[in-house]
Design a protein around this motif. Structure first.
Motif, PDB file in Angstrom:
ATOM      1  N   LEU A 119       0.840  -1.189   0.000  1.00  0.00           N
ATOM      2  CA  LEU A 119       0.000   0.000   0.000  1.00  0.00           C
ATOM      3  C   LEU A 119       0.881   1.247   0.000  1.00  0.00           C
ATOM      4  N   PRO A 120       0.414   2.345  -0.596  1.00  0.00           N
ATOM      5  CA  PRO A 120       1.254   3.543  -0.690  1.00  0.00           C
ATOM      6  C   PRO A 120       1.280   4.408   0.571  1.00  0.00           C
ATOM      7  N   ALA A 121       0.644   3.972   1.637  1.00  0.00           N
ATOM      8  CA  ALA A 121       0.662   4.704   2.910  1.00  0.00           C
ATOM      9  C   ALA A 121       0.640   3.683   4.045  1.00  0.00           C
ATOM     10  N   PRO A 122       0.959   4.103   5.267  1.00  0.00           N
ATOM     11  CA  PRO A 122       0.963   3.152   6.387  1.00  0.00           C
ATOM     12  C   PRO A 122      -0.412   2.552   6.652  1.00  0.00           C
ATOM     13  N   ARG A 123      -0.419   1.300   7.101  1.00  0.00           N
ATOM     14  CA  ARG A 123      -1.671   0.661   7.501  1.00  0.00           C
ATOM     15  C   ARG A 123      -2.201   1.302   8.790  1.00  0.00           C
ATOM     16  N   TYR A 124      -3.499   1.128   8.979  1.00  0.00           N
ATOM     17  CA  TYR A 124      -4.168   1.707  10.153  1.00  0.00           C
ATOM     18  C   TYR A 124      -4.861   0.557  10.873  1.00  0.00           C
ATOM     19  N   ALA A 125      -4.057  -0.403  11.348  1.00  0.00           N
ATOM     20  CA  ALA A 125      -4.604  -1.682  11.799  1.00  0.00           C
ATOM     21  C   ALA A 125      -4.821  -1.777  13.293  1.00  0.00           C
ATOM     22  N   ASP A 126      -4.351  -0.795  14.055  1.00  0.00           N
ATOM     23  CA  ASP A 126      -4.330  -0.956  15.505  1.00  0.00           C
ATOM     24  C   ASP A 126      -5.104   0.117  16.260  1.00  0.00           C
ATOM     25  N   ARG A 127      -5.952   0.863  15.561  1.00  0.00           N
ATOM     26  CA  ARG A 127      -6.704   1.937  16.211  1.00  0.00           C
ATOM     27  C   ARG A 127      -8.174   1.878  15.804  1.00  0.00           C
ATOM     28  N   PRO A 128      -9.053   2.531  16.581  1.00  0.00           N
ATOM     29  CA  PRO A 128     -10.488   2.455  16.296  1.00  0.00           C
ATOM     30  C   PRO A 128     -10.860   3.129  14.971  1.00  0.00           C
ATOM     31  N   VAL A 129     -11.825   2.530  14.304  1.00  0.00           N
ATOM     32  CA  VAL A 129     -12.350   3.072  13.050  1.00  0.00           C
ATOM     33  C   VAL A 129     -13.875   3.130  13.157  1.00  0.00           C
TER      34      VAL A 129
END
Length: 297
Positions: free
Chosen positions: A191-201
């Motif tokens: 992916l061209p940006a960091p993953r957002y796997a560890d915070r609320p969505v």
């Protein structure tokens, strides 16, 4: 000039040949041809014809992707130019910043991305990555899909990929009638940006949210990766092809169906049901309170 019969007839041919449920496609064709033979459409002009026939199509099959659509810009009727509307949709996405209306940094270090359409992963990947880069260091993220009216399955998979740790998550499948093949959609490896796997969505929805927007909301909800806040969505889960039947009228034919790997089904006809049901205009405030950890949010 084409008669209404010369417009409706070929539209029905397309539906009977391509609708994802063949038997239902034949039922649709028979029902509308009876109305056509009875002269029910004789006195209707183009936009009115589209409105009435669409209502009758959806009486037989409660499928909101099944429509006759009026377009102001004349279309080519040359089969060599037929591309199921993809080129036109890609042009629209380019004119609308690949569907991303705004990115904000809210009080409390909460990110917000307002998404109006789901772009193709190839053309839109850079813009999606840029938006995710801007919220990469937020403590929680809100995806506003309240005015998202659809888009590409590949783009929905790309958006969803940011919220998982790797490329090992099987998101959903799409079965295509024309080939009998089932295409699997997994999280994307690079992916061209960091993953957002560890915070609320939090995902905001409304009665307007449709198709590709519903795909993102339903997929993240089903995989336990987001809390959906707002209203039940419109309920259109069938990928759709577009075919011109006159210079100003096209028929949209659902040719495939989505199958979520967690639920074994999809949101067709029922919509995405919010985890936190509130009126759409209260969804952002409600999600923001939850993101900030306010009691009672």
């Amino acid at each position: 000039m084409l008669t209404n019969g010369q417009i409706v007839g070929p539209a029905l041919d397309r539906i009977e040949a391509g609708y994802v449920f063949p038997e239902l496609g034949r039922d649709i064709g028979a029902a509308i041809r009876r109305r056509l033979s009875a002269g029910e459409y004789d006195d209707l002009d183009g936009p009115a014809l589209c409105e009435v026939v669409t209502a009758h199509l959806q009486e037989v099959a409660a499928d909101k992707h099944l429509r006759l659509l009026w377009v102001d810009e004349p279309q080519s009727l040359d089969p060599a130019d037929e591309d199921d509307g993809e080129a036109a949709f890609r042009a629209l996405l380019r004119a609308e910043n690949q569907g991303i209306r705004r990115v904000e940094h809210l009080d409390g270090n909460v990110g917000l991305i307002d998404i109006r359409r789901i772009a193709y992963a190839d053309d839109g990947g850079g813009a999606i990555g840029a938006a995710m880069q801007l919220v990469a260091h937020s403590s929680a993220l809100i995806l506003d899909l309240r005015e998202c009216r659809g888009g590409a399955p590949e783009g929905a998979a790309m958006w969803c990929s940011y919220f998982f740790r790797d490329d090992q998550v099987h998101l959903n499948d799409i079965y295509e009638r024309s080939t009998g093949a089932t295409r699997q959609f997994w999280t994307i490896a690079h992916l061209p940006a960091p993953r957002y796997a560890d915070r609320p969505v939090y995902v905001l929805t409304s009665a307007i949210t449709f198709s590709g927007g519903e795909d993102v909301a339903y997929t993240l909800q089903a995989h336990g990766r987001a809390v959906v806040v707002g209203e039940t969505t419109r309920g259109g889960a069938h990928p759709t092809a577009r075919y011109p039947v006159s210079e100003h009228i096209l028929v949209t034919v659902p040719t495939a169906r989505t199958i979520n790997t967690v639920t074994g089904t999809n949101w067709e006809g029922v919509g995405v049901l919010p985890d936190v049901p509130v009126p759409a205009d209260e969804a952002l405030e409600t999600a923001l309170k939850a993101a900030l950890g306010h009691p009672g949010a």
